[in-house]
Design a protein around this motif. Sequence first.
Motif, PDB file in Angstrom:
ATOM      1  N   LEU A   1     -20.844   2.333  35.380  1.00 48.18           N
ATOM      2  CA  LEU A   1     -22.227   1.865  35.283  1.00 48.18           C
ATOM      3  C   LEU A   1     -22.304   0.564  34.503  1.00 48.18           C
ATOM      4  O   LEU A   1     -23.029  -0.353  34.883  1.00 48.18           O
ATOM      5  N   GLN A   2     -21.544   0.459  33.427  1.00 49.03           N
ATOM      6  CA  GLN A   2     -21.542  -0.758  32.618  1.00 49.03           C
ATOM      7  C   GLN A   2     -21.055  -1.955  33.441  1.00 49.03           C
ATOM      8  O   GLN A   2     -21.594  -3.049  33.320  1.00 49.03           O
ATOM      9  N   ARG A   3     -20.038  -1.749  34.260  1.00 46.63           N
ATOM     10  CA  ARG A   3     -19.515  -2.834  35.099  1.00 46.63           C
ATOM     11  C   ARG A   3     -20.492  -3.216  36.196  1.00 46.63           C
ATOM     12  O   ARG A   3     -20.724  -4.390  36.460  1.00 46.63           O
TER      13      ARG A   3
ATOM     14  N   ALA B   1     -33.143   6.921  21.721  1.00 44.22           N
ATOM     15  CA  ALA B   1     -34.521   7.362  21.491  1.00 44.22           C
ATOM     16  C   ALA B   1     -34.598   8.887  21.412  1.00 44.22           C
ATOM     17  O   ALA B   1     -35.286   9.439  20.532  1.00 44.22           O
ATOM     18  N   VAL B   2     -33.901   9.566  22.291  1.00 43.89           N
ATOM     19  CA  VAL B   2     -33.906  11.036  22.266  1.00 43.89           C
ATOM     20  C   VAL B   2     -33.264  11.547  20.982  1.00 43.89           C
ATOM     21  O   VAL B   2     -33.791  12.463  20.331  1.00 43.89           O
ATOM     22  N   ALA B   3     -32.142  10.962  20.597  1.00 46.05           N
ATOM     23  CA  ALA B   3     -31.465  11.388  19.371  1.00 46.05           C
ATOM     24  C   ALA B   3     -32.340  11.113  18.148  1.00 46.05           C
ATOM     25  O   ALA B   3     -32.428  11.944  17.234  1.00 46.05           O
ATOM     26  N   GLY B   4     -32.989   9.953  18.118  1.00 47.29           N
ATOM     27  CA  GLY B   4     -33.884   9.626  16.999  1.00 47.29           C
ATOM     28  C   GLY B   4     -35.066  10.576  16.924  1.00 47.29           C
ATOM     29  O   GLY B   4     -35.450  11.019  15.833  1.00 47.29           O
TER      30      GLY B   4
ATOM     31  N   VAL C   1     -27.573  -0.482  29.443  1.00 46.97           N
ATOM     32  CA  VAL C   1     -28.291  -0.707  28.186  1.00 46.97           C
ATOM     33  C   VAL C   1     -29.524   0.198  28.116  1.00 46.97           C
ATOM     34  O   VAL C   1     -29.828   0.773  27.065  1.00 46.97           O
ATOM     35  N   GLY C   2     -30.219   0.358  29.235  1.00 48.13           N
ATOM     36  CA  GLY C   2     -31.381   1.246  29.271  1.00 48.13           C
ATOM     37  C   GLY C   2     -30.999   2.695  28.990  1.00 48.13           C
ATOM     38  O   GLY C   2     -31.702   3.409  28.272  1.00 48.13           O
ATOM     39  N   ALA C   3     -29.865   3.130  29.550  1.00 45.66           N
ATOM     40  CA  ALA C   3     -29.410   4.498  29.303  1.00 45.66           C
ATOM     41  C   ALA C   3     -29.044   4.698  27.841  1.00 45.66           C
ATOM     42  O   ALA C   3     -29.375   5.736  27.246  1.00 45.66           O
TER      43      ALA C   3
END
Length: 85
Positions: A52-54, A69-72, A61-63
């Motif tokens: 996905l990064q490639r 955000a979920v972890a925070g 970056v969105g993932a």
Amino acid sequence: MTAINPAYPVSPTPEQARAELVSTLNAIEDKLNVPRKVSRAVARGRVAAAKLQRENPAAFVGAIAAVAAVAGTAAWALARVIAVR
């Protein structure tokens, strides 16, 4: 002369029986070995993330931002529960 009854199969040779037993035990181990399953899943996840990064850096970056955000949010909710008690 007696005919072979298909209801009673010919018994396997010891080598065949041993090979079948080894195959069955390996299948059981693959199914029940949780650490191995987890390490395989992590490896597949790493490969998928690298792909996905490639192929789509913006989605990568969105993932990462979504996971952060979920972890925070989870950490904030846990801290709030602990603070209220």
